[in-house]
Enzyme design. Sequence first.
Site, PDB file in Angstrom:
ATOM      1  N   ASP A 131       1.261 130.203  -4.921  1.00 59.52           N
ATOM      2  CA  ASP A 131       2.337 130.958  -4.272  1.00 59.52           C
ATOM      3  C   ASP A 131       2.911 131.995  -5.237  1.00 59.52           C
ATOM      4  O   ASP A 131       2.718 131.905  -6.461  1.00 59.52           O
ATOM      5  CB  ASP A 131       3.428 129.953  -3.856  1.00 59.52           C
ATOM      6  CG  ASP A 131       4.265 130.437  -2.690  1.00 59.52           C
ATOM      7  OD1 ASP A 131       4.196 131.618  -2.334  1.00 59.52           O
ATOM      8  OD2 ASP A 131       5.035 129.600  -2.142  1.00 59.52           O
ATOM      9  N   ASP A 143       5.097 133.098   6.693  1.00 57.10           N
ATOM     10  CA  ASP A 143       5.946 131.920   6.839  1.00 57.10           C
ATOM     11  C   ASP A 143       6.380 131.730   8.284  1.00 57.10           C
ATOM     12  O   ASP A 143       6.979 130.711   8.628  1.00 57.10           O
ATOM     13  CB  ASP A 143       7.188 132.041   5.947  1.00 57.10           C
ATOM     14  CG  ASP A 143       6.869 131.651   4.513  1.00 57.10           C
ATOM     15  OD1 ASP A 143       5.824 131.021   4.292  1.00 57.10           O
ATOM     16  OD2 ASP A 143       7.654 131.986   3.612  1.00 57.10           O
TER      17      ASP A 143
HETATM   18  C1  DGJ Z   1       6.733 130.342   0.351  1.00 55.10           C
HETATM   19  C2  DGJ Z   1       5.533 129.890   1.123  1.00 55.10           C
HETATM   20  O1  DGJ Z   1       5.115 130.900   1.975  1.00 55.10           O
HETATM   21  C3  DGJ Z   1       5.875 128.614   1.876  1.00 55.10           C
HETATM   22  O2  DGJ Z   1       4.794 128.224   2.658  1.00 55.10           O
HETATM   23  C4  DGJ Z   1       6.263 127.556   0.901  1.00 55.10           C
HETATM   24  O3  DGJ Z   1       5.170 127.216   0.099  1.00 55.10           O
HETATM   25  C5  DGJ Z   1       7.421 128.040   0.055  1.00 55.10           C
HETATM   26  N1  DGJ Z   1       7.141 129.308  -0.561  1.00 55.10           N
HETATM   27  C6  DGJ Z   1       7.744 127.041  -1.027  1.00 55.10           C
HETATM   28  O4  DGJ Z   1       8.706 127.491  -1.876  1.00 55.10           O
END
Ligand code: DGJ
Length: 730
Positions: free
Chosen positions: A478, A548
């Site tokens: 990430d 997300d």
């Molecule tokens: C952003 C990601 O897109 C989410 O899926 C998740 O992993 C969060 N970060 C965790 O902080």
Amino acid sequence: MPITFNEAAKSFKLTAKDTTYVMQVAPGGYLAHTYFGKALPDDDLTYLLRLTEPPFTPETNDRDRSSYMDCLPLEYPCFGVGDYREHVFSIVDENGATAADLRYNSHKIYDGKPVLEGLPATFANDPSEAQTLEVTLEDKVAGLEATLIYTAFTNLDVITRSLIVKNAGTANVQLTRVYSACVDFDNDEMDMITLNGSWARERHPDRCRLRRGKQSVDSLKGEPGHQYNPFTALCSHNADEDSGEAYGFNFVYSGNFVSEAETTQFGRTRFVMGINPVDFGWLLEPGESFTAPEVVMVYSDSGLGKMSRTFHDLYRNNLIRGEYRDKRRPILINNWEATYFDFSTEKLVQIAEQASKLGIEMLVMDDGWFGHRDSDNSSLGDWFVYEKKLEGGLKALVDKVNSFGMKFGIWFEPEMISPDSELYRAHPDWAIQIKGRPLTMSREQYVLDYSRKDVRDYIYGMMRKILDSANIEYIKWDMNRQITEPASNALPKERQREIWHRYVLGVYDLMNRLTTDYPYILLENCSGGGARYDPGMLYFSPQIWCSDDTDAIERLKIQHGTSLCYPCSSMGAHVSDCPNHTVGRQTPFATRGHVAMVGTFGYELDVTRIPQEDRDAIPAQIEEFRKYNPLVRTGDHYRIGNMFEDNTWDAWEFVAKDKSEALLEFVQVLRRPNMHSRRIRLKGLDPDAYYYDESAPDKKYSGAALMHAGVIIPEQWGDFRSVIMHFIRA
Ligand code: DGJ
């Protein structure tokens, strides 16, 4: 031969399947662009340069060389020598002067495709798949050589471009702009399509007619970002999914970029793409070289659909690598939307146990397992287990999950550092920062200085300890904030402007080490959703978290836009809980499954707490995914509906390469009262073959009927309903 040189005309002809690209050495030694489009038998198109039309005649009117320079279509135009259109190359020489003048010196043609040092790029699986032309231009005054690298793919309408600039002189030169591609179209009647958005709304296509002047998308964030993607299509005004001309450009790079079209005073369009020159600088000492990342150029004579399918084929076969390239990915369950930071070994084990009984194959433990991380305000950089949460340690948890017959995956955010971390307390200078200036906080974290090898080595060392401590088979990488105060404590003053590009090279270096040392690990990229969805990342990870926003209806738009150039096999997509955590929408469980099936597929919910009815539906949903995934991963993708034009429905199709079967997926977004059912026309079938719908095999349809007359979609009661139809050749 995909690439030929016509000695008399001094022209180069590149043939990529049904596409021709021609350039030539024009009077004065400039490398001129003559043609990019549908295949032609000709290799000498000098007439298109209109070299005898006054007042721009170079031979007879040298007193007006600047006019010649300002209208000649060029392959690699420099700043400061008479071409006032957007330039792609500029320098500051040892005297502080900024002009550059690159002219033809030599060329070579060879089979295959070279590797770009330190950079991701498309590749030829064997030398017969592609041929490469290198044209070396030189600026004698500055002592520079620029080798333009073009590769034509034999069986795809794809030409790639990049270049290497070498300081062949004796004095230092600062590069201030090194774009990767320029195409001068002899036409300004085109539309420009870009993929724009924001967090939770990534890659929505935006189409507008080119107007006078410059129009662009870009990034100065250190990554492409949610707002713009490094993709642009230029197409004829009449181009739609199936007809019209379309040119797609995609930058194989994960940092600051520019993609710009400029219509000129003489009715042409110049398109340029490359590293954003704002705050860019690169010092080339004598003997040093700089490699510019690759641009992929796709031509389609049959609309946007064919353009997309060409990108998909290229990326699936000639960009994505690793064990999972051609494999179905494990069906995962990720605990992020199930628990956020509030989880324990016990909770994860409960989820895994329940999930395994339903046919789910992997548990992914998301953010919150390390340091003392209970929220997003601490511990990034402390990649050791948070024992209070994971009682018994990581290995015990992984072993337990494995004992259910499930794989285990883990989340990292390796590029970041929290001010509240042991790492920051020990190495505050490892954050990207300007000495003496306060650091700008974002998600209460800073960015690590990945231009430094010592920083990367340290982080990788910690990651390795974790990876070697248990049976970990998947990583979600990430990246949740962007760069500010761009400077490095490790770079000298005259190299500070290199931080942006060195950062990206550092990320690539670490991803390269990781994927080399752990080839069996499935890597999924992610950046606060889909802020780094680019071909550079696809070179290292076969899949990227799309967004997300996991709401099925929002995903229709995001996945539609993403599919413009990225294959469905790369789209991270999950079934999540309702009401949806981003938009609060309630959608049927089946629709959520059908939409996630377009991508890698998985679950992002607390399977122990969802309604029993949804839980009961999971085994059949998984069966359906398993059945269609080979077709989704390897077939041709056709967009049929378009939520940006009509937001009451959407539809798309996957057709097997041999046209033996097709999967049609339809979503009735809003139910229409008092209307006939909808008729949908399929695409890409064999018109002469006969097909039947698997759910009603008695009725046979010709491929022609399915494509021209269409099928009737049974009207559904309610909103957000989905229907799938599987057609098989009789
Ligand atoms: C952003 C990601 O897109 C989410 O899926 C998740 O992993 C969060 N970060 C965790 O902080």
